[in-house]
Design a protein around this motif. Structure first.
Motif, PDB file in Angstrom:
ATOM      1  N   ARG A  23       0.829  -1.213   0.000  1.00 33.03           N
ATOM      2  CA  ARG A  23       0.000   0.000   0.000  1.00 33.03           C
ATOM      3  C   ARG A  23       0.860   1.259   0.000  1.00 33.03           C
ATOM      4  NH1 ARG A  23      -5.364  -0.874   0.931  1.00 33.03           N
ATOM      5  NH2 ARG A  23      -5.764   0.970   2.202  1.00 33.03           N
ATOM      6  N   GLY A  50     -10.016   7.324  -1.812  1.00 30.15           N
ATOM      7  CA  GLY A  50     -11.017   6.975  -0.813  1.00 30.15           C
ATOM      8  C   GLY A  50     -10.647   7.496   0.566  1.00 30.15           C
ATOM      9  N   ASP A  52      -9.666   5.861   2.941  1.00 33.30           N
ATOM     10  CA  ASP A  52      -8.521   5.126   3.488  1.00 33.30           C
ATOM     11  C   ASP A  52      -7.186   5.690   3.022  1.00 33.30           C
ATOM     12  OD1 ASP A  52      -8.849   4.461   0.836  1.00 33.30           O
ATOM     13  OD2 ASP A  52      -8.344   2.331   1.085  1.00 33.30           O
ATOM     14  N   LYS A  78     -13.098   3.349  -0.987  1.00 30.28           N
ATOM     15  CA  LYS A  78     -11.727   2.875  -0.825  1.00 30.28           C
ATOM     16  C   LYS A  78     -10.899   3.291  -2.044  1.00 30.28           C
ATOM     17  CE  LYS A  78     -11.997  -1.167   2.128  1.00 30.28           C
ATOM     18  NZ  LYS A  78     -11.786  -2.619   2.198  1.00 30.28           N
ATOM     19  N   THR A  79      -9.660   3.582  -1.811  1.00 33.67           N
ATOM     20  CA  THR A  79      -8.749   4.012  -2.874  1.00 33.67           C
ATOM     21  C   THR A  79      -8.453   2.850  -3.832  1.00 33.67           C
ATOM     22  OG1 THR A  79      -7.754   5.554  -1.314  1.00 33.67           O
ATOM     23  CG2 THR A  79      -6.466   5.038  -3.296  1.00 33.67           C
ATOM     24  N   ASN A 101     -12.338   0.063  -6.877  1.00 33.36           N
ATOM     25  CA  ASN A 101     -12.904   0.858  -5.772  1.00 33.36           C
ATOM     26  C   ASN A 101     -13.454   2.198  -6.253  1.00 33.36           C
ATOM     27  OD1 ASN A 101     -12.233  -1.277  -4.110  1.00 33.36           O
ATOM     28  ND2 ASN A 101     -10.266  -0.422  -3.497  1.00 33.36           N
TER      29      ASN A 101
END
Lengths: 310, 310
Positions: A23, A50, A52, A78-79, A101
């Motif tokens: 990530r 996102g 997150d 969410k990304t 996403n």
């Protein structure tokens, strides 16, 4: 001149024989913008992430002096996340996962400051979204576009419509062959330019890049690196460097385009020396100038005053 | 300065998507010598053919002003014959047959006129035979050597012994990776040069060639051709052009080597435009000079007086 970048801002999980990151900050818009800003500013980014998406990553982007007004944060989403693995020779990569996403309902909005003129970089995305960005910009100085096999195969009509509206297509050799349906790259270049873009750059990874412009063909070498950590983003950094260089010069002529290819290649070479976009952070003007000069030396063919006639 | 060439003179049966030839004049020594003679003479050939070798082919070689004293004709034997097929993208070739015939008991004899000095080209052959040629030559100015995966895999010790005695190794990228056991070409180059040759050229086909010499790396482009008829012999023509150019200059320095790589690349580009060695027949000095200038234009990176520092 300003540069407008649309593309992905992603969370990348990458494995290479030399390490791994989970990530990490990634995405086409990230690499394009981070490279472009070394040579022309302002650089505006249009993308979506996102809830997150780590605040620290937004900080990293801001610290690169990028204009993030066009970056939408969807708190409930969410990304976009991508996972990839490279094997020992680093030439082929395996996609482990792609979670679209928030990208699935991305509605790009170009900030007012970037709606007129400038150099526009359409990073690899659905050609429909790339077109939406183009519709929001009046009289761009130059429009560059990247694409990939997925769009060539799944949205050929939208891609063809887009190609008629762009100036520069930047693709890799496999994509050029697939798009043209022709294995010979010189012939493929002619077929692709007949589709719209008057300038074509074919990226060949460790073998450099080819520029096609008017009757000119320019072959740029790749910088010979002993330690390639992570090839992710090299093509995007190339596009950013190329776009930034043209924006800085404010003109499109043969010499500018040749130098733009070399500037893009230099940015790509810095990128692959580190994991993720780390290689594009904190480069000094001197380091960049040294790398550019190394490219000139690498490719230099000394004139033979005698020419060689038996 | 003279050039001595040892290698095969063969009867080639070739199929490409653009045509086919049966028992055409071929072989590494043929291509090497035919390219070298454009730039330096005399060029002596050491090879063996059988009683089936057409008189017309000997005439073709003689008409190229090659010294054929070192070509043995074995009346009772058959000429080395090779059959190959290229597919649509021309990158991979399939060997259909290899009949060694007279090559199996080839005892190379270097003619007296070529036993001292000169540039020596050891075309792709059993490293033992290449060494036999080298033993017959006193104080060569420069020794160039080609090899292939077969010898790397089957006669590694003979090859290693030979590498300690040569100046220039010319191999393709796959062979360089295999010989060094290292996928990164820059690292592979270091490993190979530690084996002996102080100069290394890595041929990359449509992607050009890399020269490693002292601390210098030179990346030469390939000439972008729309019509490649037959890739056979391109690598050998490269070696011949390279060797001939160095022989003509009579010195080994950075500029000479850079130009030699380009001269070799030009010879390779003429070769692939026609079937068999036809592309190497009857080239005018003007055509060669034009092609060399095209290489300079192709690779030219204009100096940016401002350099690019933000």
């Amino acid at each position: 001149m300003h540069v407008l970048v649309v593309g992905t801002v992603a969370l990348d999980s990458i494995e290479t024989p030399f390490g791994a990151v989970d990530r990490a900050l990634g995405g086409s818009a990230t690499y394009i913008a981070m490279a472009a800003r070394y040579v022309s500013r302002p650089v505006g980014v249009v993308a979506v992430v996102g809830g997150d998406f780590p605040a620290a990553y937004l900080e990293t982007l801001r610290a690169c002096d990028l204009d993030l007004e066009g970056v939408t944060v969807e708190p409930a989403g969410k990304t976009f996340a991508w996972g990839g693995r490279y094997h020992y020779d680093l030439n082929d990569r395996e996609t482990c996962f792609t979670h679209l996403n928030v990208l699935e309902r991305f509605e790009p909005v170009v900030p007012v400051a970037f709606r007129e003129g400038g150099v526009v970089c359409l990073g690899n995305l659905d050609p429909g979204i790339q077109a939406q960005v183009l519709e929001q910009v009046r009289s761009p100085a130059l429009v560059l576009c990247d694409t990939m096999n997925f769009w060539i195969e799944h949205t050929p009509e939208a891609l063809r419509a887009l190609l008629r509206r762009i100036d520069v297509l930047i693709v890799n050799d496999a994509e050029a062959r697939e798009l043209a349906g022709e294995p010979n790259l010189v012939k493929a270049a002619r077929v692709i330019r007949d589709m719209g873009p008057r300038i074509l750059v074919i990226k060949k990874g460790e073998h450099g890049a080819l520029l096609f412009y008017d009757e000119v063909v320019f072959s740029a070498p790749a910088y010979p690196l002993e330690d390639i950590q992570d090839p992710t983003g090299a093509g995007d950094a190339f596009m950013g460097g190329f776009a930034g260089y043209v924006a800085r010069c404010g003109r499109v002529d043969e010499d500018t385009l040749r130098r733009a290819v070399v500037f893009g290649s230099a940015m790509a070479s810095f990128t692959v020396e580190r994991f993720g976009p780390a290689g594009l952070l904190g480069l000094s003007g001197e380091a960049i100038a040294r790398r550019l000069e190394a490219f000139r030396t690498l490719a230099h063919i000394p004139f033979d005053p005698a020419q060689v006639v038996p």
